[in-house]
Motif scaffolding. Sequence first.
Motif, PDB file in Angstrom:
ATOM      1  N   TYR A   1      10.702  21.625  -4.671  1.00 29.18           N
ATOM      2  CA  TYR A   1       9.910  21.592  -3.677  1.00 29.18           C
ATOM      3  C   TYR A   1       9.776  20.273  -3.019  1.00 29.18           C
ATOM      4  O   TYR A   1       9.691  19.387  -3.870  1.00 29.18           O
ATOM      5  CB  TYR A   1       8.718  22.258  -3.714  1.00 29.18           C
ATOM      6  N   ASN A   2       9.926  20.113  -1.818  1.00 29.60           N
ATOM      7  CA  ASN A   2       9.647  18.966  -1.108  1.00 29.60           C
ATOM      8  C   ASN A   2       8.082  18.855  -1.443  1.00 29.60           C
ATOM      9  O   ASN A   2       7.233  19.606  -1.301  1.00 29.60           O
ATOM     10  CB  ASN A   2       9.534  18.908   0.433  1.00 29.60           C
ATOM     11  N   LEU A   3       7.543  17.480  -1.890  1.00 26.70           N
ATOM     12  CA  LEU A   3       6.305  17.286  -2.610  1.00 26.70           C
ATOM     13  C   LEU A   3       4.903  17.671  -1.462  1.00 26.70           C
ATOM     14  O   LEU A   3       4.236  18.237  -1.726  1.00 26.70           O
ATOM     15  CB  LEU A   3       6.298  16.097  -3.244  1.00 26.70           C
TER      16      LEU A   3
ATOM     17  N   TYR B   1       0.875  -1.245   0.113  1.00 24.83           N
ATOM     18  CA  TYR B   1       0.163   0.050  -0.019  1.00 24.83           C
ATOM     19  C   TYR B   1       0.879   1.225   0.106  1.00 24.83           C
ATOM     20  O   TYR B   1       0.481   2.362  -0.559  1.00 24.83           O
ATOM     21  CB  TYR B   1      -0.902   0.022   1.218  1.00 24.83           C
ATOM     22  N   GLU B   2       1.889   1.353   0.580  1.00 27.19           N
ATOM     23  CA  GLU B   2       2.728   2.407   0.824  1.00 27.19           C
ATOM     24  C   GLU B   2       3.396   2.804  -0.701  1.00 27.19           C
ATOM     25  O   GLU B   2       3.595   3.804  -1.034  1.00 27.19           O
ATOM     26  CB  GLU B   2       3.974   2.138   1.739  1.00 27.19           C
ATOM     27  N   LYS B   3       3.757   1.558  -1.288  1.00 29.22           N
ATOM     28  CA  LYS B   3       4.433   1.769  -2.876  1.00 29.22           C
ATOM     29  C   LYS B   3       3.323   2.105  -3.562  1.00 29.22           C
ATOM     30  O   LYS B   3       3.539   2.954  -4.365  1.00 29.22           O
ATOM     31  CB  LYS B   3       4.812   0.401  -3.044  1.00 29.22           C
ATOM     32  N   ALA B   4       1.902   1.601  -3.283  1.00 31.49           N
ATOM     33  CA  ALA B   4       0.999   2.210  -4.394  1.00 31.49           C
ATOM     34  C   ALA B   4       0.747   3.567  -4.070  1.00 31.49           C
ATOM     35  O   ALA B   4       0.253   4.318  -4.722  1.00 31.49           O
ATOM     36  CB  ALA B   4      -0.430   1.251  -4.268  1.00 31.49           C
ATOM     37  N   GLY B   5       0.811   3.832  -2.805  1.00 29.51           N
ATOM     38  CA  GLY B   5       0.301   5.164  -2.288  1.00 29.51           C
ATOM     39  C   GLY B   5       1.492   6.268  -2.689  1.00 29.51           C
ATOM     40  O   GLY B   5       1.334   7.484  -2.958  1.00 29.51           O
ATOM     41  N   ASN B   6       2.493   5.846  -3.127  1.00 26.92           N
ATOM     42  CA  ASN B   6       3.894   6.641  -3.629  1.00 26.92           C
ATOM     43  C   ASN B   6       3.624   6.753  -5.139  1.00 26.92           C
ATOM     44  O   ASN B   6       4.522   7.364  -5.577  1.00 26.92           O
ATOM     45  CB  ASN B   6       5.113   6.033  -3.059  1.00 26.92           C
ATOM     46  N   ALA B   7       2.831   6.090  -5.759  1.00 32.13           N
ATOM     47  CA  ALA B   7       2.826   5.957  -7.354  1.00 32.13           C
ATOM     48  C   ALA B   7       2.112   7.429  -7.695  1.00 32.13           C
ATOM     49  O   ALA B   7       1.233   7.830  -6.963  1.00 32.13           O
ATOM     50  CB  ALA B   7       2.125   4.905  -7.956  1.00 32.13           C
TER      51      ALA B   7
ATOM     52  N   ASP C   1       7.142  10.743  -1.659  1.00 30.12           N
ATOM     53  CA  ASP C   1       8.088  11.168  -0.700  1.00 30.12           C
ATOM     54  C   ASP C   1       9.178  11.891  -1.164  1.00 30.12           C
ATOM     55  O   ASP C   1      10.357  12.081  -0.717  1.00 30.12           O
ATOM     56  CB  ASP C   1       8.858   9.687  -0.321  1.00 30.12           C
ATOM     57  N   HIS C   2       9.076  12.481  -2.414  1.00 29.89           N
ATOM     58  CA  HIS C   2       9.862  13.453  -2.917  1.00 29.89           C
ATOM     59  C   HIS C   2      10.365  14.574  -1.978  1.00 29.89           C
ATOM     60  O   HIS C   2       9.550  15.253  -1.737  1.00 29.89           O
ATOM     61  CB  HIS C   2       9.496  13.814  -4.408  1.00 29.89           C
TER      62      HIS C   2
END
Length: 610
Positions: free
Chosen positions: A419-421, A109-115, A339-340
């Motif tokens: 910028y920090n996203l 979920y963390e990976k999907a949420g980072n997409a 998480d950029h």
Amino acid sequence: MKKQGTIHQAVSNNLYIMQFAWRLSPRRVLFSGVYYGLGQFEYLFFSGYFIKKVLSLIETGTSFPDVLLFLGFTAGLFLAVVLFNSWYENLLVPVTDVELYHGLCHTLYEKAGNADLSCFEDSDFYNRYMMAMTDSDQRLIRTIDNLWQILLGAAAVAVSWVMMFRIDPLVILFVLAPVIGNFVFAESLNRLSYRIYEESVIYRRIADYVNRVLHLSDYVKELRMTNIYHVMERKQKDAEKGITSTMDKYARKSILLGWGYLYFTFVIIFEGVIFYGAYRTIAAKTMPLSDFAVLTTLMTSVSWILIDYTKALLESMKNSLYIQNLREFLAFDPAIPEDHDGLMPTQPIQSIEFRNVSFVYPSGKTALKDISFSLHASERCALVGYNGAGKTTLIKLLMRLYDPTEGTVLVNGIDIRKYNLKAYRSLFSAAFQDGKIFARSIRDNITMGQRPENDLLIRSALEKADILSTIESLPGSLDTILTREFAEDGVILSGGQIQKLTAARAFYQNAPVCVFDEPSSALDPIAEHALMENIKKDNAGKLLLLISHRLSSIQDMEKIIVLKNGHISEQGTHAELMAQSGEYAALYHMQAEKYRTEKAFQNPIGGPES
């Protein structure tokens, strides 16, 4: 070379998932090894040592108490094994299953949420995601078990072969049959099974979609009032036909491979050993009955050890294909990772600038072409244009849900990609036309986990959105659960109420830049006017960007940008654009005529005015 590559990939994938499992639950990995090691020990001890030892004690005339002593020692040993197995199966496994499940789901979920947003508009991404998620927790658990069975099974096979060789070297020939059955036929079956799954996954996704739609309350009205049910039913049947045709395509090959697997894996080894041992014992009289008994018992145990070993090995190779999907999904590098990190944006927001911005969707559709404009502190800007003109896409670029194909978006003179996203997106309070409601309390649907909860601010936001009285009339007030997904007494809001609630979210966030994308499209004219006035009043002194289909509500905006076919056709104040007699003026006159006609219809000559 392809075979070697496949084996190398299988080893790499299974070691990868074993390391992954170790990070999630090291005790599960460790004690699984103990569990399977004891299982192999039981097989070999009973069939290769215990029976032979008991027969030897009897043949040599050992005293009965000594025989009982050996049997008691053996019983105590196996009792300890049984107690450990019971603890492992009934306590450790259920607890660590949850650990592995939650850990894996959290990672996925963390990976999907980072997409980035483009992934969720890409069907290939969904296919990869579905293949990564399909029984992923069970595959993770099976991989742990399989690898221990392979490692410990290999040792058990080696020991058992030594035992058999000492009894009769020729018996080992029968052991080769399960090797052929599992490594030749079962491997082919596994590959065929994966090919069937791979070719049918799109049909399964369609079938899952139809099943989901038919069970969600969001679609009930359309299903009841139209014939779309039959359309979806045909879609479901087409998907089922696709799955069936894929299976039929490989049915004959599956049957032949299955027959070969069963014959070599079971028939040859069991019947062959029995007939061979019986021949040597009864006909040739070259094998003592005790050796035949030990050999039969040993061969049965060894056969299952070998079968389990080869099954585990082939299952690991099969799982490797699924693990590869998981690895690729977890290794996926999104274009705009959530998480950029980068510069922290400063406040206040002095300027927003689009500089020669163009954007083409991954599908190839051009949405924006050479867009250039700037907004300054406290400026209120409206975006207008026909559907598909590019208004919402422009908002997505501003919030960095997408990056421009060409050009640059700048905030305070800095490219927003620097910028920090998360910090950058926190600059925006946003309400979207298609804002979604979550199966949580009204309070959670307003705060969205963004700011510390403050009931006074929540009520103030609801009041500005003109929905406070409705919420307070509910039995649970702010704690009322929305939707009936998980609560029978959950509240179902109307389309207009949902838009008011999403507007209240934006009021509550109170960010320096406010974005409202058609926030009142589901409201009646009176409610729309009230909401628009509150939006302007509440966001006075902030940079406001508003998309509205009703031009009468944006006449006092400092800047109006007219989009047409992805480019800016006009921009200026209401007065300036009306003076140009261009696209905006034509739209305004068209709407004004419509409103005059509606008003005349509602208030005919001689009738009362409302």
